[in-house]
Write a protein that holds these residues in place. Structure first.
Motif, PDB file in Angstrom:
ATOM      1  N   HIS A 115       0.824  -1.207   0.000  1.00 21.11           N
ATOM      2  CA  HIS A 115       0.000   0.000   0.000  1.00 21.11           C
ATOM      3  C   HIS A 115       0.864   1.266   0.000  1.00 21.11           C
ATOM      4  O   HIS A 115       0.739   2.086  -0.903  1.00 21.11           O
ATOM      5  CB  HIS A 115      -0.944   0.011   1.209  1.00 21.11           C
ATOM      6  N   GLY A 139     -11.612   6.790  -6.581  1.00 21.32           N
ATOM      7  CA  GLY A 139     -11.753   5.447  -6.000  1.00 21.32           C
ATOM      8  C   GLY A 139     -10.583   5.095  -5.094  1.00 21.32           C
ATOM      9  O   GLY A 139     -10.015   4.009  -5.188  1.00 21.32           O
ATOM     10  N   GLY A 198     -10.456   4.353  -2.011  1.00 18.24           N
ATOM     11  CA  GLY A 198     -10.674   3.315  -0.994  1.00 18.24           C
ATOM     12  C   GLY A 198     -10.150   3.761   0.355  1.00 18.24           C
ATOM     13  O   GLY A 198     -10.619   4.739   0.935  1.00 18.24           O
ATOM     14  N   PHE A 247      -5.450   5.033  -1.182  1.00 20.02           N
ATOM     15  CA  PHE A 247      -4.317   4.720  -2.072  1.00 20.02           C
ATOM     16  C   PHE A 247      -4.635   5.028  -3.528  1.00 20.02           C
ATOM     17  O   PHE A 247      -5.713   4.663  -3.992  1.00 20.02           O
ATOM     18  CB  PHE A 247      -3.947   3.238  -1.910  1.00 20.02           C
ATOM     19  N   VAL A 268     -12.356  11.161  -4.309  1.00 19.48           N
ATOM     20  CA  VAL A 268     -13.753  10.847  -4.568  1.00 19.48           C
ATOM     21  C   VAL A 268     -13.917   9.331  -4.531  1.00 19.48           C
ATOM     22  O   VAL A 268     -13.164   8.602  -5.159  1.00 19.48           O
ATOM     23  CB  VAL A 268     -14.244  11.482  -5.901  1.00 19.48           C
ATOM     24  N   ARG A 306     -20.057   9.093  -7.107  1.00 15.31           N
ATOM     25  CA  ARG A 306     -19.520   8.295  -8.203  1.00 15.31           C
ATOM     26  C   ARG A 306     -18.721   9.256  -9.088  1.00 15.31           C
ATOM     27  O   ARG A 306     -19.183  10.368  -9.368  1.00 15.31           O
ATOM     28  CB  ARG A 306     -20.646   7.632  -9.000  1.00 15.31           C
ATOM     29  N   ALA A 307     -17.547   8.832  -9.494  1.00 21.05           N
ATOM     30  CA  ALA A 307     -16.652   9.745 -10.217  1.00 21.05           C
ATOM     31  C   ALA A 307     -17.288  10.263 -11.507  1.00 21.05           C
ATOM     32  O   ALA A 307     -17.077  11.417 -11.885  1.00 21.05           O
ATOM     33  CB  ALA A 307     -15.346   9.038 -10.524  1.00 21.05           C
ATOM     34  N   GLU A 308     -18.107   9.423 -12.166  1.00 18.91           N
ATOM     35  CA  GLU A 308     -18.692   9.861 -13.438  1.00 18.91           C
ATOM     36  C   GLU A 308     -19.667  11.026 -13.228  1.00 18.91           C
ATOM     37  O   GLU A 308     -19.814  11.897 -14.084  1.00 18.91           O
ATOM     38  CB  GLU A 308     -19.345   8.708 -14.212  1.00 18.91           C
ATOM     39  N   ALA A 364      -6.197   0.380  -9.004  1.00 18.89           N
ATOM     40  CA  ALA A 364      -7.069  -0.776  -8.766  1.00 18.89           C
ATOM     41  C   ALA A 364      -8.553  -0.405  -8.700  1.00 18.89           C
ATOM     42  O   ALA A 364      -9.266  -0.882  -7.828  1.00 18.89           O
ATOM     43  CB  ALA A 364      -6.651  -1.488  -7.465  1.00 18.89           C
ATOM     44  N   VAL A 365      -8.999   0.437  -9.616  1.00 19.30           N
ATOM     45  CA  VAL A 365     -10.410   0.846  -9.598  1.00 19.30           C
ATOM     46  C   VAL A 365     -11.183   0.196 -10.743  1.00 19.30           C
ATOM     47  O   VAL A 365     -12.273  -0.342 -10.528  1.00 19.30           O
ATOM     48  CB  VAL A 365     -10.550   2.393  -9.661  1.00 19.30           C
ATOM     49  N   LEU A 416     -14.044   7.936 -16.078  1.00 17.70           N
ATOM     50  CA  LEU A 416     -14.113   8.374 -14.677  1.00 17.70           C
ATOM     51  C   LEU A 416     -13.102   9.477 -14.362  1.00 17.70           C
ATOM     52  O   LEU A 416     -13.401  10.394 -13.594  1.00 17.70           O
ATOM     53  CB  LEU A 416     -13.863   7.203 -13.724  1.00 17.70           C
TER      54      LEU A 416
HETATM   55  C1  SAM Z   1     -10.588  -2.059  -5.230  1.00 15.21           C
HETATM   56  S1  SAM Z   1     -10.833  -0.559  -4.404  1.00 15.21           S
HETATM   57  C2  SAM Z   1      -9.234   0.189  -4.649  1.00 15.21           C
HETATM   58  C3  SAM Z   1      -8.967   1.232  -3.618  1.00 15.21           C
HETATM   59  C4  SAM Z   1      -7.619   1.934  -3.730  1.00 15.21           C
HETATM   60  N1  SAM Z   1      -7.522   2.740  -4.939  1.00 15.21           N
HETATM   61  C5  SAM Z   1      -6.472   0.967  -3.632  1.00 15.21           C
HETATM   62  O1  SAM Z   1      -5.681   0.898  -4.569  1.00 15.21           O
HETATM   63  O2  SAM Z   1      -6.342   0.279  -2.611  1.00 15.21           O
HETATM   64  C6  SAM Z   1     -11.840   0.377  -5.538  1.00 15.21           C
HETATM   65  C7  SAM Z   1     -12.430   1.616  -4.907  1.00 15.21           C
HETATM   66  O3  SAM Z   1     -13.016   2.394  -5.944  1.00 15.21           O
HETATM   67  C8  SAM Z   1     -14.285   2.856  -5.540  1.00 15.21           C
HETATM   68  N2  SAM Z   1     -15.068   3.041  -6.770  1.00 15.21           N
HETATM   69  C9  SAM Z   1     -15.412   2.106  -7.685  1.00 15.21           C
HETATM   70  N3  SAM Z   1     -16.095   2.649  -8.703  1.00 15.21           N
HETATM   71  C10 SAM Z   1     -16.180   3.990  -8.439  1.00 15.21           C
HETATM   72  C11 SAM Z   1     -16.769   5.100  -9.105  1.00 15.21           C
HETATM   73  N4  SAM Z   1     -17.415   4.946 -10.253  1.00 15.21           N
HETATM   74  N5  SAM Z   1     -16.650   6.322  -8.549  1.00 15.21           N
HETATM   75  C12 SAM Z   1     -16.004   6.490  -7.366  1.00 15.21           C
HETATM   76  N6  SAM Z   1     -15.441   5.470  -6.683  1.00 15.21           N
HETATM   77  C13 SAM Z   1     -15.515   4.245  -7.211  1.00 15.21           C
HETATM   78  C14 SAM Z   1     -14.815   1.772  -4.587  1.00 15.21           C
HETATM   79  O4  SAM Z   1     -15.763   2.270  -3.674  1.00 15.21           O
HETATM   80  C15 SAM Z   1     -13.513   1.335  -3.888  1.00 15.21           C
HETATM   81  O5  SAM Z   1     -13.283   2.088  -2.718  1.00 15.21           O
END
Ligand code: SAM
Length: 238
Positions: free
Chosen positions: A54, A77, A79, A82, A99, A127-129, A148-149, A158
């Protein structure tokens, strides 16, 4: 990677952590593990895993893209934070907007940011979009990051609208995905970004593959992007 190896590894990359920054990473680890018992934030909870997969992994983007040359970052995204929070700890001048579509993660991040006394942080549950359609945020950021999004074809939609004209989109990926990049080519062109550079490297200790994609959102002739000085072209960096 234990804490000492983390400090040394960053030093080798020209990032010398102060006592305050070392304490911020320590606190980050503690809060991540504590809150992970109440909500699902990460599958990685051992100290060596968190520091490597991380913290170090997030900061590795700065070994190629020079964050000292930008001010505003939007992390889509994020999370549990990160890559943007470890980057913010290392580069405190940054103004970071995160976001995420999961509100409980935003609650954690707000608490984390207060505890670490981070300044110029902004957390948005959306939601980013949709967030990217808001004129207050559309095309506002020097650099947009995502780790990882989603696949690059989805990330184009996004992330790219949030980058300002002349800004950048930096995607942190597990491994080089020629197929994924090919799939995303059309979407990336529609959203107006061009792949500027791609770096493949191995994470230390466990040597798993990583790829960093740097896109720029520039009409006409590309300008010089804030490439980290001294980074050789497409050579694996360890
Ligand atoms: C697998 S986690 C990865 C988190 C972090 N980026 C990491 O690398 O550990 C994906 C994250 O993206 C967020 N997410 C997924 N689609 C999204 C969207 N359309 N808009 C905003 N957040 C989104 C989820 O809520 C989640 O917290």
């Amino acid at each position: 990677m234990n804490e000492q190896q983390f400090i040394e590894a960053l030093k080798d990359k020209g990032i010398e952590l102060s006592e305050k920054q070392i304490a911020q990473f320590k606190k980050y680890f503690e809060l991540l593990v504590e809150w992970n018992e109440k909500m699902n934030l990460t599958a990685i909870t051992d100290i060596e895993g968190v520091y490597l997969k991380h913290f170090y992994d997030s900061i590795s983007a700065s070994f190629y893209f020079d964050f000292t040359q930008v001010t505003t970052v939007c992390d889509v995204g994020a999370g549990a934070g990160f890559p943007s929070i470890p980057i913010k700890i290392c580069f405190p001048h940054l103004h970071v907007t995160i976001v995420d579509s999961l509100n409980k993660r935003i609650t954690f991040l707000n608490h984390l940011s207060d505890e670490l006394q981070l300044e110029h942080m902004h957390f948005v549950h959306a939601r980013a979009e949709e967030f990217g359609q808001n004129v207050a945020y559309r095309e506002q950021f020097d650099v947009v990051t995502a780790r990882a999004v989603a696949r690059l074809s989805v990330l184009s939609e996004l992330c790219v609208p949030l980058a300002k004209q002349g800004g950048y989109f930096v995607a942190l990926k597990a491994a080089a995905g020629a197929e994924e990049l090919k799939d995303a080519k059309k979407a990336l062109a529609i959203f107006g970004v061009t792949l500027r550079e791609e770096f493949s490297f191995l994470l230390p200790v466990e040597e798993s593959e990583r790829t960093l994609y740097i896109f720029d959102k520039i009409k006409g002739t590309p300008k010089k992007y804030p490439r980290k000085p001294g980074v050789p072209n497409k050579t694996p960096i360890q």
